[in-house]
Design a protein around this motif. Structure first.
Motif, short mmCIF file in Angstrom:
data_model
loop_
_atom_site.label_atom_id
_atom_site.label_comp_id
_atom_site.label_asym_id
_atom_site.label_seq_id
_atom_site.Cartn_x
_atom_site.Cartn_y
_atom_site.Cartn_z
N LYS A 194 1.76 13.90 1.81
CA LYS A 194 1.85 13.71 3.28
C LYS A 194 1.14 12.41 3.67
CE LYS A 194 1.81 18.58 4.47
NZ LYS A 194 0.96 19.65 4.99
N LEU A 195 -0.06 12.21 3.15
CA LEU A 195 -0.83 11.01 3.46
C LEU A 195 -0.15 9.76 2.92
CD1 LEU A 195 -4.29 12.59 2.67
CD2 LEU A 195 -3.53 11.82 4.94
N TYR A 196 0.45 9.86 1.76
CA TYR A 196 1.20 8.76 1.14
C TYR A 196 2.35 8.34 2.05
CZ TYR A 196 4.75 6.94 -2.19
OH TYR A 196 5.72 6.21 -2.82
N ARG A 197 3.08 9.29 2.58
CA ARG A 197 4.22 8.97 3.46
C ARG A 197 3.76 8.39 4.80
NH1 ARG A 197 7.53 14.01 1.57
NH2 ARG A 197 8.38 13.13 -0.36
N GLN A 198 2.52 8.68 5.17
CA GLN A 198 1.93 8.10 6.39
C GLN A 198 1.29 6.74 6.11
OE1 GLN A 198 -0.87 11.10 7.64
NE2 GLN A 198 0.73 12.58 8.09
N GLN A 199 1.40 6.28 4.86
CA GLN A 199 0.82 5.02 4.39
C GLN A 199 -0.70 5.02 4.50
OE1 GLN A 199 2.90 1.38 5.44
NE2 GLN A 199 4.69 2.56 6.12
N ASN A 200 -1.30 6.17 4.37
CA ASN A 200 -2.75 6.31 4.35
C ASN A 200 -3.17 6.32 2.88
OD1 ASN A 200 -5.44 6.99 4.67
ND2 ASN A 200 -5.02 8.42 6.34
N TRP A 201 -3.11 5.16 2.25
CA TRP A 201 -3.23 5.04 0.80
C TRP A 201 -4.56 5.55 0.25
CZ3 TRP A 201 1.58 4.57 0.56
CH2 TRP A 201 2.30 3.63 1.28
N ASP A 202 -5.67 5.18 0.90
CA ASP A 202 -6.98 5.57 0.37
C ASP A 202 -7.18 7.08 0.38
OD1 ASP A 202 -7.83 2.98 -0.28
OD2 ASP A 202 -8.50 2.61 1.79
N LYS A 203 -6.82 7.73 1.48
CA LYS A 203 -6.97 9.20 1.54
C LYS A 203 -6.00 9.88 0.57
CE LYS A 203 -9.13 9.98 5.90
NZ LYS A 203 -9.77 11.13 6.43
N ALA A 204 -4.80 9.32 0.44
CA ALA A 204 -3.84 9.88 -0.52
C ALA A 204 -4.41 9.80 -1.93
CB ALA A 204 -2.51 9.15 -0.43
N ILE A 205 -4.98 8.66 -2.27
CA ILE A 205 -5.57 8.48 -3.60
C ILE A 205 -6.67 9.51 -3.84
CG2 ILE A 205 -7.01 6.93 -5.00
CD1 ILE A 205 -5.32 4.59 -3.81
N GLN A 206 -7.51 9.76 -2.82
CA GLN A 206 -8.57 10.77 -2.96
C GLN A 206 -7.99 12.13 -3.32
OE1 GLN A 206 -10.46 10.56 0.89
NE2 GLN A 206 -12.11 9.23 0.13
N HIS A 207 -6.92 12.53 -2.63
CA HIS A 207 -6.32 13.85 -2.90
C HIS A 207 -5.62 13.88 -4.26
CE1 HIS A 207 -7.11 16.25 0.69
NE2 HIS A 207 -7.09 15.09 1.35
N PHE A 208 -4.96 12.78 -4.64
CA PHE A 208 -4.34 12.75 -5.97
C PHE A 208 -5.42 12.84 -7.05
CE2 PHE A 208 -0.64 10.46 -3.88
CZ PHE A 208 0.25 11.50 -4.06
#
Length: 171
Positions: free
Chosen positions: A121-135
């Motif tokens: 979800k964060l990836y699709r919102q282009q919120n790269w840093d938070k997406a990386i944290q969750h991955f």
């Protein structure tokens, strides 16, 4: 019983499956000299594309958004990507079905799923840093989850080369 045999069959044969719901034509086709039972149509083509995409995502079973929308009950699915089938212009969401796994083949599955799905979800919102944290949290739960690692690499790339506001999430 019988249902418990499927996980070992899927793991041991390393098969890939693409599942889609849609219109198709099935039956015996050909001529009086050569006849085959087959299926044709956009629905079949998308299922075939999902099956071949399994290799790219390290998945065994990919299911289209059209099939997921028809499911009843609870399934362990992760929303992996938007794909564009050959000859089409609209992306279709693909989901990895993980129901055949057990704790041995995919440790901490539910924890990984929660982190992975939030990261997408964060990836699709282009919120790269938070997406990386969750991955990365997903990877903590299962160090062999190559798809989480692949998405971390994508996020790093997209951080360096932002896709723009009109990005539809297709890689």
């Amino acid at each position: 019983s019988e249902g418990k045999k499927w996980p070992s069959i899927i793991h041991s044969t390393k098969m890939r499956i693409g599942i889609n719901s849609g219109d198709m034509v099935t039956g015996n086709m050909g001529s009086e000299y050569h006849m085959n039972y087959t299926m044709i149509g956009d629905g079949v083509n998308l299922a075939a594309r999902l099956e071949s995409a399994c290799k790219q995502y390290g998945a065994r079973i990919l299911v289209s958004e059209y099939t997921v929308g028809k499911l009843k009950g609870v399934y362990r699915l992760r929303d992996i990507d938007k794909v564009i089938a050959k000859g089409k212009s609209e992306p279709v969401r693909g989901f990895e079905c993980l129901d055949y796994h057990d704790e041995g083949s995919f440790p901490n599955l539910m924890e990984v799923l929660g982190n992975f799905n939030e990261a997408v979800k964060l990836y699709r919102q282009q919120n790269w840093d938070k997406a990386i944290q969750h991955f990365k949290e997903a990877l903590k739960g299962n160090k062999t989850d190559s798809l989480s690692q692949k998405f971390i690499e994508r996020c790093e790339f997209l951080k360096a080369q932002p896709p723009g506001d009109d990005w539809d999430g297709v890689w």
